[in-house]
Design an enzyme around this catalytic site. Structure first.
Site, mmCIF file in Angstrom:
data_model
loop_
_atom_site.group_PDB
_atom_site.id
_atom_site.type_symbol
_atom_site.label_atom_id
_atom_site.label_comp_id
_atom_site.label_asym_id
_atom_site.label_seq_id
_atom_site.Cartn_x
_atom_site.Cartn_y
_atom_site.Cartn_z
ATOM 1 C CD GLU A 191 5.047 -2.651 6.163
ATOM 2 O OE1 GLU A 191 5.841 -2.752 5.460
ATOM 3 O OE2 GLU A 191 4.675 -3.201 7.045
ATOM 4 C CE1 TYR A 244 1.587 1.260 0.695
ATOM 5 C CE2 TYR A 244 2.784 0.439 2.795
ATOM 6 C CZ TYR A 244 1.561 1.232 2.005
ATOM 7 O OH TYR A 244 0.446 1.616 2.660
ATOM 8 C CB SER A 251 1.984 2.958 5.719
ATOM 9 O OG SER A 251 2.412 1.737 6.313
HETATM 10 P P1 NAP Z 1 -6.706 -0.420 -0.356
HETATM 11 O O1 NAP Z 1 -8.190 -1.215 -0.046
HETATM 12 O O2 NAP Z 1 -6.032 -1.092 -1.284
HETATM 13 O O3 NAP Z 1 -7.471 0.830 -1.259
HETATM 14 C C1 NAP Z 1 -6.567 1.711 -2.262
HETATM 15 C C2 NAP Z 1 -7.280 2.344 -3.099
HETATM 16 O O4 NAP Z 1 -6.379 3.154 -3.999
HETATM 17 C C3 NAP Z 1 -8.334 1.754 -3.904
HETATM 18 O O5 NAP Z 1 -9.764 2.676 -3.997
HETATM 19 C C4 NAP Z 1 -7.798 1.897 -5.540
HETATM 20 O O6 NAP Z 1 -8.599 1.867 -6.459
HETATM 21 C C5 NAP Z 1 -6.800 3.169 -5.360
HETATM 22 N N1 NAP Z 1 -5.719 3.346 -6.202
HETATM 23 C C6 NAP Z 1 -4.731 2.316 -6.585
HETATM 24 N N2 NAP Z 1 -4.129 2.958 -7.645
HETATM 25 C C7 NAP Z 1 -4.498 4.554 -7.883
HETATM 26 C C8 NAP Z 1 -4.306 5.314 -8.834
HETATM 27 N N3 NAP Z 1 -3.155 4.966 -9.570
HETATM 28 N N4 NAP Z 1 -5.238 6.177 -8.949
HETATM 29 C C9 NAP Z 1 -6.233 6.488 -8.109
HETATM 30 N N5 NAP Z 1 -6.569 5.385 -7.301
HETATM 31 C C10 NAP Z 1 -5.691 4.412 -7.089
HETATM 32 O O7 NAP Z 1 -6.206 0.360 0.681
HETATM 33 P P2 NAP Z 1 -6.633 0.736 2.236
HETATM 34 O O8 NAP Z 1 -6.463 -0.325 3.092
HETATM 35 O O9 NAP Z 1 -8.161 1.136 1.980
HETATM 36 O O10 NAP Z 1 -5.806 1.908 2.668
HETATM 37 C C11 NAP Z 1 -5.972 3.158 2.374
HETATM 38 C C12 NAP Z 1 -4.600 4.066 2.446
HETATM 39 O O11 NAP Z 1 -4.177 3.874 3.592
HETATM 40 C C13 NAP Z 1 -3.713 3.407 1.404
HETATM 41 O O12 NAP Z 1 -3.067 4.850 1.062
HETATM 42 C C14 NAP Z 1 -2.683 2.478 2.161
HETATM 43 O O13 NAP Z 1 -1.412 2.379 1.500
HETATM 44 C C15 NAP Z 1 -2.909 3.349 3.485
HETATM 45 N N6 NAP Z 1 -2.521 2.661 4.562
HETATM 46 C C16 NAP Z 1 -3.252 1.226 4.841
HETATM 47 C C17 NAP Z 1 -3.103 0.683 6.057
HETATM 48 C C18 NAP Z 1 -3.969 -0.457 6.348
HETATM 49 O O14 NAP Z 1 -3.610 -1.157 7.293
HETATM 50 N N7 NAP Z 1 -5.246 -0.718 5.711
HETATM 51 C C19 NAP Z 1 -2.367 1.191 6.985
HETATM 52 C C20 NAP Z 1 -1.480 2.047 6.823
HETATM 53 C C21 NAP Z 1 -1.898 3.033 5.723
HETATM 54 P P3 NAP Z 1 -8.937 0.548 -7.276
HETATM 55 O O15 NAP Z 1 -10.209 0.203 -6.588
HETATM 56 O O16 NAP Z 1 -9.162 0.986 -8.670
HETATM 57 O O17 NAP Z 1 -7.835 -0.445 -7.119
HETATM 58 O O1 F7E Z 2 1.102 -8.805 5.944
HETATM 59 C C1 F7E Z 2 2.909 -11.633 6.812
HETATM 60 C C2 F7E Z 2 3.785 -10.785 5.977
HETATM 61 O O2 F7E Z 2 0.133 -8.136 3.615
HETATM 62 C C3 F7E Z 2 1.496 -8.811 7.324
HETATM 63 C C4 F7E Z 2 -0.816 -2.820 4.037
HETATM 64 O O3 F7E Z 2 -2.184 -2.452 4.366
HETATM 65 O O4 F7E Z 2 -0.319 -2.904 6.488
HETATM 66 C C5 F7E Z 2 -0.476 -3.703 5.393
HETATM 67 O O5 F7E Z 2 0.564 -4.243 4.851
HETATM 68 C C6 F7E Z 2 2.392 -9.586 7.599
HETATM 69 C C7 F7E Z 2 3.870 -9.662 6.929
HETATM 70 O O6 F7E Z 2 0.160 -6.651 5.492
HETATM 71 C C8 F7E Z 2 1.508 -14.060 4.696
HETATM 72 O O7 F7E Z 2 4.980 -11.288 5.530
HETATM 73 C C9 F7E Z 2 2.607 -14.119 6.362
HETATM 74 O O8 F7E Z 2 4.846 -9.557 7.717
HETATM 75 O O9 F7E Z 2 -1.324 -8.469 5.767
HETATM 76 P P1 F7E Z 2 -0.020 -8.201 4.924
HETATM 77 P P2 F7E Z 2 1.508 -5.383 5.557
HETATM 78 O O10 F7E Z 2 2.437 -5.828 4.694
HETATM 79 O O11 F7E Z 2 1.614 -5.446 7.017
HETATM 80 C C10 F7E Z 2 0.450 -1.723 6.323
HETATM 81 C C11 F7E Z 2 0.417 -0.978 7.755
HETATM 82 C C12 F7E Z 2 0.216 -0.966 5.140
HETATM 83 O O12 F7E Z 2 0.404 0.428 4.956
HETATM 84 C C13 F7E Z 2 -0.220 -1.765 3.788
HETATM 85 O O13 F7E Z 2 -0.715 -0.929 2.755
HETATM 86 O O14 F7E Z 2 2.058 -11.056 7.386
HETATM 87 N N1 F7E Z 2 2.599 -12.768 6.046
HETATM 88 N N2 F7E Z 2 1.948 -14.781 5.579
HETATM 89 C C14 F7E Z 2 1.673 -12.755 4.912
HETATM 90 N N3 F7E Z 2 1.171 -11.744 4.479
HETATM 91 C C15 F7E Z 2 0.414 -11.737 3.342
HETATM 92 N N4 F7E Z 2 0.117 -10.870 2.595
HETATM 93 N N5 F7E Z 2 0.165 -13.125 2.903
HETATM 94 C C16 F7E Z 2 0.438 -14.238 3.260
HETATM 95 O O15 F7E Z 2 0.335 -15.382 3.125
#
Ligand code: NAP
Ligand code: F7E
Length: 328
Positions: free
Chosen positions: A126, A148, A124
């Site tokens: 992050e 995270y 990520s």
């Molecule tokens: P998501 O919607 O939160 O999905 C996470 C998945 O992980 C869900 O299927 C969840 O299952 C499963 N999970 C959580 N804890 C687990 C455990 N202990 N054992 C097995 N499965 C578990 O995330 P996403 O947005 O699809 O992202 C996919 C991956 O990419 C994640 O690793 C995330 O950190 C990473 N990532 C996401 C982004 C983004 O912007 N979306 C960017 C960079 C990296 P349940 O349905 O049971 O909760």
């Molecule tokens: O926040 C700001 C908050 O929770 C984005 C995950 O998929 O992307 C995701 O992480 C920004 C932050 O995503 C609210 O402070 C303001 O700066 O949508 P987010 P994230 O933290 O960037 C990365 C790449 C991952 O890997 C993660 O798994 O938005 N923000 N107001 C808020 N955020 C939330 N959630 N809610 C608010 O009300």
């Protein structure tokens, strides 16, 4: 010969898009779901009958070993994680167990059962956290700002180490934020598009947000799962940044979403300081040149188009059939 893939976290946003992509490519697709009293299959419901779902948890080494033994996959996509940053501040140790050590458990299972598996780790942006660099690529130093982000650094380096130490074909995809109508409702983009739709339909009055100044590189999840698959099709494994190279603030995203429903965001958005994070990430923008050169990958959907797609989907979900002509 039919190829077999295993997706951990198949019930999540990316799991749904990736399984659809792999099914279209003719793969046999296995996925893990955590044992729970209520199944969370709404994202994969349209093609659930074509998937092989197994109960497994990244916390449990034995379940992963048995899983690989049963499926014998050619490719493993490790998408499972505790992925919501605010929760990682509340539950840092659980986050470490799942999002960090879970990667090591999966790679150990691969080393024991089938070391020729091609492995994708969902890393990520992050991990870049407090970076001072205007844009970030594969050489940018990590400075995570949340439990995270720290856990994802562990997963990233574990993948690199298993590649170097044991010759495992492991790729770390460093993906910037990617969103879609299947995004969880707590993430800021979906929270905004759902609120814009609800306010338009008279179902909600205000939208409370935290840090409006945070800037992200937001892309479309369907584009990003394509890059995951492409990474595992290369001759040599490597790590890739995936992003659009365009940055917007949370405020700008809210402007775009409310504009789509013909409303002025300023009248509806209020700040709730309890939503601010102990440490936040404020400047992310991906440089995906390496992915463009080596994989031929480029994003197809802009941030504005993404906001519009998400608002449209939320409006459609909320609107009774006879209101489907709500003016946008
Ligand atoms: P998501 O919607 O939160 O999905 C996470 C998945 O992980 C869900 O299927 C969840 O299952 C499963 N999970 C959580 N804890 C687990 C455990 N202990 N054992 C097995 N499965 C578990 O995330 P996403 O947005 O699809 O992202 C996919 C991956 O990419 C994640 O690793 C995330 O950190 C990473 N990532 C996401 C982004 C983004 O912007 N979306 C960017 C960079 C990296 P349940 O349905 O049971 O909760
Ligand atoms: O926040 C700001 C908050 O929770 C984005 C995950 O998929 O992307 C995701 O992480 C920004 C932050 O995503 C609210 O402070 C303001 O700066 O949508 P987010 P994230 O933290 O960037 C990365 C790449 C991952 O890997 C993660 O798994 O938005 N923000 N107001 C808020 N955020 C939330 N959630 N809610 C608010 O009300």
């Amino acid at each position: 010969m039919t190829r077999t893939a295993l997706i951990t976290g198949i019930t999540g946003q990316d799991g749904a898009y990736l399984s659809q992509l792999l099914l279209e490519k003719g793969y046999t697709v296995h996925g893990t779901a955590r044992p729970s009293s209520t199944d969370n299959f709404w994202r994969i419901a349209p093609f659930l009958d074509r998937l092989h779902i197994h109960r497994a948890d990244l916390l449990d080494q034995g379940s992963l070993i048995r899983l690989l033994d049963r499926c014998q996959p050619d490719e493993v996509y490790n998408l499972a994680a505790m992925s919501y940053v605010p929760t990682s501040f509340e539950q840092p140790l659980l986050t470490g167990e799942v999002t960090a050590l879970g990667v090591a458990r999966m790679l150990e299972a691969i080393r024991i059962i089938k070391p020729d598996i091609r492995f994708y780790q969902a890393s990520s942006s992050e991990m870049f956290g407090a970076t001072k660099d205007q844009t970030q690529d594969e050489t940018t130093a990590f400075h995570p700002r949340s439990p995270y982000g720290i856990a994802k650094c562990y997963g990233h380096w574990t993948t690199v180490n298993y590649r170097e130490a044991y010759g495992i074909y492991g790729c770390s995809g460093i993906l910037f934020n990617h969103e879609s109508p299947l995004r969880g409702e707590q993430f800021v983009t979906r929270k905004i598009t759902l609120a814009a739709a609800r306010i338009k339909l008279g179902l909600q009055e205000k939208l409370f947000l935290g840090n409006l100044e945070a800037r992200r590189d937001w892309g479309y999840a369907a584009d990003y799962v394509q890059a995951m698959w492409q990474m595992l099709q290369q001759e040599e494994p490597s790590d890739y940044v995936i992003g659009t190279g365009q940055q917007h603030s949370v405020q700008q995203f809210a402007e775009m979403a409310f504009e789509k429903v013909g409303l002025d965001w300023k009248r509806y958005v209020e700040i709730d300081s309890s939503l601010l994070r102990p440490t936040d990430v404020v400047n992310l923008c991906g440089n995906a040149e390496k992915a463009k050169e080596r994989l031929g990958w480029t994003p197809k959907v802009s941030c504005k188009e993404l906001a519009e797609i998400m608002v449209e989907a939320d409006l459609a979900r909320l609107s009774p059939k006879d209101q489907s002509n709500v003016s946008t």
